[in-house]
Write a protein that holds these residues in place. Structure first.
Motif, PDB file in Angstrom:
ATOM      1  N   GLY A  84     -48.154  41.104  12.625  1.00  0.00           N
ATOM      2  CA  GLY A  84     -48.458  42.345  13.330  1.00  0.00           C
ATOM      3  C   GLY A  84     -47.231  42.933  13.991  1.00  0.00           C
ATOM      4  N   THR A  85     -47.457  43.829  14.925  1.00  0.00           N
ATOM      5  CA  THR A  85     -46.368  44.550  15.581  1.00  0.00           C
ATOM      6  C   THR A  85     -45.977  43.871  16.889  1.00  0.00           C
ATOM      7  N   PRO A  86     -44.783  44.187  17.411  1.00  0.00           N
ATOM      8  CA  PRO A  86     -44.402  43.662  18.720  1.00  0.00           C
ATOM      9  C   PRO A  86     -45.401  44.012  19.818  1.00  0.00           C
ATOM     10  N   ASP A  87     -45.927  45.227  19.785  1.00  0.00           N
ATOM     11  CA  ASP A  87     -46.897  45.629  20.802  1.00  0.00           C
ATOM     12  C   ASP A  87     -48.171  44.796  20.721  1.00  0.00           C
ATOM     13  N   GLU A  88     -48.572  44.421  19.513  1.00  0.00           N
ATOM     14  CA  GLU A  88     -49.779  43.599  19.362  1.00  0.00           C
ATOM     15  C   GLU A  88     -49.550  42.187  19.905  1.00  0.00           C
ATOM     16  N   LEU A  89     -48.331  41.661  19.750  1.00  0.00           N
ATOM     17  CA  LEU A  89     -48.008  40.375  20.358  1.00  0.00           C
ATOM     18  C   LEU A  89     -48.045  40.482  21.872  1.00  0.00           C
ATOM     19  N   LYS A  90     -47.511  41.561  22.409  1.00  0.00           N
ATOM     20  CA  LYS A  90     -47.532  41.763  23.856  1.00  0.00           C
ATOM     21  C   LYS A  90     -48.965  41.873  24.378  1.00  0.00           C
ATOM     22  N   GLU A  91     -49.824  42.525  23.612  1.00  0.00           N
ATOM     23  CA  GLU A  91     -51.228  42.642  24.009  1.00  0.00           C
ATOM     24  C   GLU A  91     -51.898  41.269  24.047  1.00  0.00           C
ATOM     25  N   LEU A  92     -51.538  40.402  23.105  1.00  0.00           N
ATOM     26  CA  LEU A  92     -52.076  39.042  23.091  1.00  0.00           C
ATOM     27  C   LEU A  92     -51.636  38.292  24.345  1.00  0.00           C
ATOM     28  N   ILE A  93     -50.369  38.371  24.673  1.00  0.00           N
ATOM     29  CA  ILE A  93     -49.850  37.666  25.850  1.00  0.00           C
ATOM     30  C   ILE A  93     -50.471  38.226  27.129  1.00  0.00           C
ATOM     31  N   ASP A  94     -50.595  39.543  27.214  1.00  0.00           N
ATOM     32  CA  ASP A  94     -51.202  40.160  28.395  1.00  0.00           C
ATOM     33  C   ASP A  94     -52.658  39.724  28.559  1.00  0.00           C
ATOM     34  N   ALA A  95     -53.378  39.653  27.446  1.00  0.00           N
ATOM     35  CA  ALA A  95     -54.787  39.237  27.506  1.00  0.00           C
ATOM     36  C   ALA A  95     -54.904  37.791  27.982  1.00  0.00           C
ATOM     37  N   ALA A  96     -53.999  36.938  27.520  1.00  0.00           N
ATOM     38  CA  ALA A  96     -54.006  35.542  27.966  1.00  0.00           C
ATOM     39  C   ALA A  96     -53.723  35.466  29.460  1.00  0.00           C
ATOM     40  N   HIS A  97     -52.756  36.243  29.922  1.00  0.00           N
ATOM     41  CA  HIS A  97     -52.422  36.236  31.344  1.00  0.00           C
ATOM     42  C   HIS A  97     -53.597  36.701  32.209  1.00  0.00           C
TER      43      HIS A  97
ATOM     44  N   LEU B  61     -23.179  30.530  22.575  1.00  0.00           N
ATOM     45  CA  LEU B  61     -23.899  30.290  23.822  1.00  0.00           C
ATOM     46  C   LEU B  61     -24.510  31.581  24.350  1.00  0.00           C
ATOM     47  N   HIS B  62     -23.732  32.660  24.337  1.00  0.00           N
ATOM     48  CA  HIS B  62     -24.241  33.943  24.823  1.00  0.00           C
ATOM     49  C   HIS B  62     -25.409  34.423  23.958  1.00  0.00           C
ATOM     50  N   PHE B  63     -25.285  34.236  22.650  1.00  0.00           N
ATOM     51  CA  PHE B  63     -26.340  34.659  21.723  1.00  0.00           C
ATOM     52  C   PHE B  63     -27.644  33.923  22.026  1.00  0.00           C
ATOM     53  N   LEU B  64     -27.567  32.599  22.156  1.00  0.00           N
ATOM     54  CA  LEU B  64     -28.779  31.799  22.359  1.00  0.00           C
ATOM     55  C   LEU B  64     -29.344  31.984  23.766  1.00  0.00           C
ATOM     56  N   LEU B  65     -28.493  32.059  24.751  1.00  0.00           N
ATOM     57  CA  LEU B  65     -28.970  32.262  26.120  1.00  0.00           C
ATOM     58  C   LEU B  65     -29.617  33.631  26.283  1.00  0.00           C
ATOM     59  N   SER B  66     -29.025  34.634  25.679  1.00  0.00           N
ATOM     60  CA  SER B  66     -29.626  35.971  25.752  1.00  0.00           C
ATOM     61  C   SER B  66     -30.944  36.007  24.992  1.00  0.00           C
ATOM     62  N   ASN B  67     -31.065  35.163  23.979  1.00  0.00           N
ATOM     63  CA  ASN B  67     -32.322  35.064  23.244  1.00  0.00           C
ATOM     64  C   ASN B  67     -33.429  34.503  24.143  1.00  0.00           C
ATOM     65  N   CYS B  68     -33.095  33.500  24.935  1.00  0.00           N
ATOM     66  CA  CYS B  68     -34.073  32.967  25.892  1.00  0.00           C
ATOM     67  C   CYS B  68     -34.526  34.059  26.860  1.00  0.00           C
ATOM     68  N   LYS B  69     -33.561  34.781  27.409  1.00  0.00           N
ATOM     69  CA  LYS B  69     -33.891  35.826  28.383  1.00  0.00           C
ATOM     70  C   LYS B  69     -34.718  36.930  27.736  1.00  0.00           C
ATOM     71  N   TYR B  70     -34.405  37.261  26.492  1.00  0.00           N
ATOM     72  CA  TYR B  70     -35.105  38.339  25.786  1.00  0.00           C
ATOM     73  C   TYR B  70     -36.607  38.062  25.695  1.00  0.00           C
ATOM     74  N   TRP B  71     -36.968  36.873  25.257  1.00  0.00           N
ATOM     75  CA  TRP B  71     -38.389  36.571  25.080  1.00  0.00           C
ATOM     76  C   TRP B  71     -39.127  36.526  26.427  1.00  0.00           C
ATOM     77  N   LEU B  72     -38.412  36.112  27.479  1.00  0.00           N
ATOM     78  CA  LEU B  72     -39.029  36.068  28.804  1.00  0.00           C
ATOM     79  C   LEU B  72     -39.265  37.460  29.371  1.00  0.00           C
ATOM     80  N   THR B  73     -38.290  38.329  29.204  1.00  0.00           N
ATOM     81  CA  THR B  73     -38.355  39.651  29.846  1.00  0.00           C
ATOM     82  C   THR B  73     -39.039  40.701  28.988  1.00  0.00           C
ATOM     83  N   GLU B  74     -38.806  40.665  27.684  1.00  0.00           N
ATOM     84  CA  GLU B  74     -39.376  41.694  26.808  1.00  0.00           C
ATOM     85  C   GLU B  74     -40.843  41.434  26.503  1.00  0.00           C
ATOM     86  N   TYR B  75     -41.203  40.167  26.295  1.00  0.00           N
ATOM     87  CA  TYR B  75     -42.577  39.836  25.901  1.00  0.00           C
ATOM     88  C   TYR B  75     -43.363  39.133  27.011  1.00  0.00           C
TER      89      TYR B  75
END
Length: 498
Positions: A59-72, A130-144
């Protein structure tokens, strides 16, 4: 593969059809696998190509976000299965030859490829990586708005050998120069960053060697993970089922294995992993019952093999979940005894999705025995979570074990857990030295509502028998009827309840 239909499921279908089941069953966290984009569906999401892209096949990124929001909204945390231990070798859609340099993200030479996984190994010694992987961690926490990560393949990261062919028998084996200090530094930095970005975040390490300090705070010299996977536990259960006669199951061995952990590290206990359920292996219930599930799992048509499997499946889950010191993990479907195995579409099976799904219709059919297992799991989780808000506040205190009788008993606070693993011997008036008082049954694996025989009267309130030698310690003898292959949970009644 989280839905019933023979196809690839979607984020929306999971939110609408599966999440309500998770809520009803009493779980407070879900770990979602295969989120980051990966070329091959059958890789379980572990050969990642695009680390900042949610897989579009679901599905789409927004649909994943909707799933996470519903769980929360339902009070459920959402953990992402994060794969930073390796990357897919694909060059067109992956990082394998990014900008024409095969070593831009990965180690050169002999350490470039992971031979066992047919993948590429990150060079954690490069600042850019290191910057690539660390920013990846932050991305999933903040964006989704994920609530944390289960880091996959940590053992592979820690050692130059990826942990393959090495035995870890003492502390010297962890600090002998075979460790990848670059990876250790990255994992420590990742935990620091994750908890700085989101102080409530949860980090879990999938690590099998037992590396000391992995789940210890950074301030104490540790790596900073909140939990480590108790990977020995599912391996122990499969080994026991495959190699030991029921008469040879030893409560002392069971208790040692499920409580074998460092006091300063929290673990995630579980009975069955997704790896064990893959094609070529079998789910936990299928190990116990096998093909008789096809012919004798309708209520009223059970045979001895089915009765045995149902009884042991409940006992295995109860003894594993009730001794946790961090969390309890259930692989989707194990809560109701999902049969068979997992087999993703491939040429060898005609690209079929028959075994790449969860057959929820089985537990919904009240004419089949699956609902016994599902009902038991729901009530077990609710019991452990509702007990004065958190059973983890109370240490596991062994009361008694006897390998000859195959009896195990332990307490957590005012809850008493008693197991009779004997396949043929029931005991009348089996005594335990416990705090004196009255005890009431709050759960019995042998109850008819869970597919048992209902041999004990669970409405009876049990009183301890006076013993002058035990009185000085505030204890008495609690004598119980213990049917074969059953477990009972009792609660000591407080004075104001008597």
């Amino acid at each position: 593969m989280g839905q019933d239909a023979e196809k690839v499921g979607s984020y929306t279908e999971f939110r609408e059809k599966v999440l309500p089941r998770v809520i009803a069953d009493g779980y407070n966290c879900i770990q979602i696998m295969a989120i980051a984009e990966h070329p091959y569906y059958g890789s379980f999401g572990y050969h990642v190509s695009s680390f900042f892209a949610a897989s579009s096949r679901f599905g789409t990124p927004d649909e994943l976000k909707e799933l996470i929001d519903a769980a929360h909204k339902a009070g459920i945390a959402v953990i992402m299965d994060l794969v930073h231990s390796h990357a897919v070798k694909n060059e067109v859609e992956g990082l394998g030859n990014y900008c024409g340099d095969p070593n831009q993200f990965f180690y050169p030479g002999d350490r470039h490829e992971h031979s066992a996984w047919d993948s590429l190994c990150f060079d954690y010694g490069k600042n850019e990586v290191l910057h690539f992987l660390l920013s990846n961690c932050k991305y999933w926490l903040t964006e989704y708005n994920f609530d944390g990560f289960r880091f996959d393949g940590v053992t592979s990261m820690l050692y130059y050998s990826h942990g393959l062919g090495e035995a870890f028998c003492g502390y010297g084996d962890y600090f002998n120069g075979h460790q990848d200090d670059n990876a250790i530094a990255y994992l420590t930095l990742a935990n620091l960053l994750i908890h700085e970005v989101k102080p409530t975040a949860i980090t879990i390490a999938e690590e099998v060697s037992g590396m000391p300090g992995l789940a210890a705070p950074f301030a104490d010299g540790g790596y900073g993970f909140d939990y480590r996977m108790a990977m020995n536990v599912p391996d122990y259960w499969i080994k026991t089922i495959k190699e030991c006669r029921d008469e040879d199951w030893k409560p002392s061995s069971i208790f040692w294995e499920i409580t074998n952990r460092r006091a300063d590290e929290r673990t995630i206990s579980y009975c069955e992993s997704h790896d064990q359920a893959l094609v070529g292996d079998k789910t936990l219930i299928f190990r116990l019952i096998d093909a008789d599930m096809y012919w004798h799992f309708r209520k009223g048509d059970e045979n001895g093999t089915v009765h045995r499997g149902i009884a042991l499946h409940k006992m295995i889950r109860l003894v594993t979940a009730s001794t946790l010191n961090g969390g309890y993990l259930n692989f989707m479907g194990n809560e109701f005894g999902h049969p068979e195995w997992i087999d993703f579409p491939r040429e060898g099976n005609g690209w079929s999705y028959k075994y790449a799904r969860r057959q929820w219709n089985l537990v919904d059919n009240k004419e089949l025995c699956y609902h016994y297992l599902g009902d038991f799991d729901r009530d077990m989780i609710h019991l452990l979570r509702s007990y004065t808000t958190d059973i983890r506040k109370y240490p596991v205190q062994e009361i008694w074990h006897n390998d000859g009788d195959q009896i195990l008993a332990y307490a957590r606070g005012s809850l008493l857990f008693v197991f009779n693993f004997s396949p043929v011997r029931s005991y009348e008036g089996y005594g335990f030295m416990v705090p004196e008082g009255a005890y009431e049954v709050v759960m019995n694996t042998d109850a008819k509502q869970y597919g048992g025989n209902g041999l004990a009267d669970d409405s009876v309130r049990h009183l301890t028998n006076f013993d002058p030698l035990l009185k000085r310690d505030g204890k008495g003898w609690l004598k119980l009827y213990l049917p074969a292959r059953s477990a009972v949970v009792l609660r000591r009644v407080e004075e104001d309840e008597k």
